[in-house]
Design a protein around this motif. Structure first.
Motif, mmCIF file in Angstrom:
data_model
loop_
_atom_site.group_PDB
_atom_site.id
_atom_site.type_symbol
_atom_site.label_atom_id
_atom_site.label_comp_id
_atom_site.label_asym_id
_atom_site.label_seq_id
_atom_site.Cartn_x
_atom_site.Cartn_y
_atom_site.Cartn_z
ATOM 1 N N UNK A 176 0.820 -1.216 0.000
ATOM 2 C CA UNK A 176 0.000 0.000 0.000
ATOM 3 C C UNK A 176 0.854 1.265 0.000
ATOM 4 N N UNK A 177 2.149 1.127 0.313
ATOM 5 C CA UNK A 177 3.050 2.280 0.286
ATOM 6 C C UNK A 177 3.507 2.604 -1.137
ATOM 7 N N UNK A 178 3.115 1.754 -2.087
ATOM 8 C CA UNK A 178 3.591 1.909 -3.460
ATOM 9 C C UNK A 178 2.421 1.834 -4.435
ATOM 10 N N UNK A 179 2.653 2.362 -5.616
ATOM 11 C CA UNK A 179 1.686 2.247 -6.701
ATOM 12 C C UNK A 179 1.874 0.879 -7.349
ATOM 13 N N UNK A 180 0.818 0.083 -7.384
ATOM 14 C CA UNK A 180 0.913 -1.272 -7.931
ATOM 15 C C UNK A 180 0.827 -1.219 -9.453
ATOM 16 N N UNK A 230 5.659 12.227 1.524
ATOM 17 C CA UNK A 230 6.889 12.529 2.250
ATOM 18 C C UNK A 230 8.118 11.811 1.690
ATOM 19 N N UNK A 231 8.056 10.500 1.423
ATOM 20 C CA UNK A 231 9.223 9.837 0.820
ATOM 21 C C UNK A 231 9.574 10.403 -0.558
ATOM 22 N N UNK A 232 8.552 10.785 -1.329
ATOM 23 C CA UNK A 232 8.812 11.385 -2.644
ATOM 24 C C UNK A 232 9.558 12.707 -2.476
ATOM 25 N N UNK A 233 9.110 13.510 -1.521
ATOM 26 C CA UNK A 233 9.761 14.797 -1.271
ATOM 27 C C UNK A 233 11.229 14.606 -0.893
ATOM 28 N N UNK A 265 9.424 -0.090 -10.966
ATOM 29 C CA UNK A 265 8.331 -1.067 -10.941
ATOM 30 C C UNK A 265 7.502 -0.966 -9.670
ATOM 31 N N UNK A 266 7.967 -0.157 -8.719
ATOM 32 C CA UNK A 266 7.249 -0.002 -7.454
ATOM 33 C C UNK A 266 7.323 1.467 -7.016
ATOM 34 N N UNK A 267 6.655 2.360 -7.751
ATOM 35 C CA UNK A 267 6.733 3.793 -7.438
ATOM 36 C C UNK A 267 6.113 4.105 -6.075
ATOM 37 N N UNK A 268 6.692 5.070 -5.406
ATOM 38 C CA UNK A 268 6.163 5.503 -4.112
ATOM 39 C C UNK A 268 4.780 6.124 -4.276
ATOM 40 N N UNK A 269 3.949 5.955 -3.260
ATOM 41 C CA UNK A 269 2.615 6.560 -3.295
ATOM 42 C C UNK A 269 2.417 7.599 -2.197
ATOM 43 N N UNK A 270 3.394 7.724 -1.290
ATOM 44 C CA UNK A 270 3.276 8.685 -0.190
ATOM 45 C C UNK A 270 4.087 9.938 -0.494
#
Length: 447
Positions: A222-226, A279-282, A272-277
């Motif tokens: 759920x922390x990533x874009x599937x 804060x980690x992206x920032x 293959x597993x992009x972040x969805x949150x």
């Protein structure tokens, strides 16, 4: 090889099938073992290595045992491994309506596990990880039917190994801990079963050394874009749609400017597993921006990284005793880069280069918090290890041979006893005369 193994292997390897009495048999030249072994692994078969475990004595049979089993998901054959890809062995377990998926890479020491809620999620994760081999509890026929069409090598394994009690014991015993809460496995029964099953399979069934697995990470999908297989394919993230297209004709090919195989594997994982949150992206954007805005430091940083090479696989080989002296020399070269890499990380952080305010305003919902930056975190993990570099520089010659049996690996002067033996081998007559003179003096025997 004998019986059915001989029949199957002779077909795969294209070697002659003979008989001893009524027993089918076939063999391969010892000096070409690695070539034939690679063919068997590519065909999805396992290879058992049987070694002599006692000293030979005249007139007696020598005891031999299987010391390790090499499988498609657990091998170090460089001809089959891709530097830019992990070679995962995956274990899948089920508990109620939850599925555990554990991925273990013998060549890098990666060990991670997740827990999923649906069969479709399991298939998507298997397609993303692209394992060399998958195992499952032998009694889970439904699981086998689900997985088999989506993987190249599927093997069943004893079901009791995946039971939570056994799996917990396997993991606790390996990591020397009293509880698994620190790994994020609390109340994750399926994930625990998968992780324990994977570790047990590699260490007990394949009889491989697993001491270099020092961490187990639990991740939430759920922390990533599937991204399922169809999405990865049609967006050409890793592979081009058309076979005649060049390799760079993908998102991965366009973005891959990594300096090490480790970086290439990490980039594949991120794509293959992009972040969805947010804060980690920032945090990632901040780290990238600091280097992009200081191109001179970035260029120097990349040049230093090129000297590091594939540190993960190098350390894994050395940890389990399958490495060679050249791995040690490369490790030495990598360790020499650490001070300069850490200095450049500190240097780039000291320059005021905040993310563009527009990005903060339009993309991020809140102002950045005060948690340590990624670069600060990475810099704090870099340690010089001067005792290791000093030992390697004193003990290993600059250009050692590949094989231990060739000799000439240890520097002259590192070990007086070895120097004496070398002298005896290269200057035999003089060494024997000297030894004779010394013994005559000790014993008083003059002839």
């Amino acid at each position: 090889m004998f019986f059915e193994d001989a029949k199957e292997a002779s077909s795969i390897l294209n070697v002659a099938l003979t008989k001893r009495g009524e027993t089918p048999m076939c063999g391969i030249p010892y000096h070409a073992t690695s070539n034939y072994m690679a063919k068997l692994l590519q065909a999805g078969r396992k290879v058992a290595i049987c070694d002599q475990i006692e000293t030979a004595r005249p007139g007696q049979l020598v005891k031999r045992e299987i010391t390790q089993i090499i499988s498609p998901g657990a091998h170090f054959d460089e001809r089959m491994l891709e530097a830019e890809r992990n070679n995962f062995l995956i274990a899948v377990a089920v508990s109620g309506n939850r599925f555990g998926v554990a991925a273990i890479d013998l060549t890098t020491g990666d060990f991670k596990v997740t827990e999923l809620e649906s069969e479709n999620a399991v298939i998507a994760e298997l397609e993303r990880l692209n394992p060399g081999e998958v195992i499952y509890p032998e009694e889970s026929k439904r699981l086998a039917e689900l997985i088999e069409p989506n993987v190249s090598v599927l093997n069943s394994y004893e079901g009791w190994v995946f039971a939570v009690e056994t799996a917990e014991f396997t993991l606790k015993d390996h990591f020397k801990v009293a509880a698994l809460d620190g790994f994020g496995l609390k109340e994750h029964i399926a994930a625990t079963g998968a992780a324990g099953g994977a570790l047990h399979y590699v260490s007990q069934h394949l009889r491989r050394d697993v001491t270099h697995f020092t961490q187990l990470s639990f991740y939430e999908v759920s922390d990533y874009l599937v991204l399922d297989a169809a999405t990865l394919k049609h967006l050409e993230i890793l592979e081009p749609l058309h076979r005649e297209a060049t390799k760079p004709a993908t998102l991965y090919g366009a973005l891959n400017r990594t300096s090490t195989p480790m970086g290439a594997r990490r980039l594949r994982d991120w794509l293959t597993q992009p972040l969805s949150s947010v804060e980690p992206i920032r945090k990632r954007q901040e780290a990238i921006a600091q280097f992009i805005n200081n191109s001179t430091i970035l260029d120097r940083f990349c040049e230093s990284l090129k000297e590091v090479r594939d540190l993960e696989r190098m350390i894994s080989r050395l940890s389990i005793g399958s490495g060679n002296a050249r791995d040690l020399v490369q490790l030495y070269g990598a360790l020499l880069q650490i001070p300069s890499l850490r200095t450049m990380i500190n240097e780039v952080q000291s320059i005021d280069n905040p993310i563009n305010p527009t990005l903060n305003k339009n993309i991020f919902e809140k102002e950045p918090n005060e948690t340590p930056s990624l670069l600060n975190h990475f810099g704090s993990q870099l340690h010089d290890l001067p005792e290791v570099t000093e030992l390697i520089s004193r003990s290993i010659v600059e250009d050692p041979p590949m094989a231990l049996k060739e000799g000439g690996i240890i520097c002259k002067g590192f070990n007086p006893e070895l120097d004496e033996l070398r002298t005896g081998a290269t200057e035999g007559k003089d060494w024997i005369a000297k030894l004779q003179k010394e013994e005559m003096g000790k014993t008083g025997i003059t002839s």
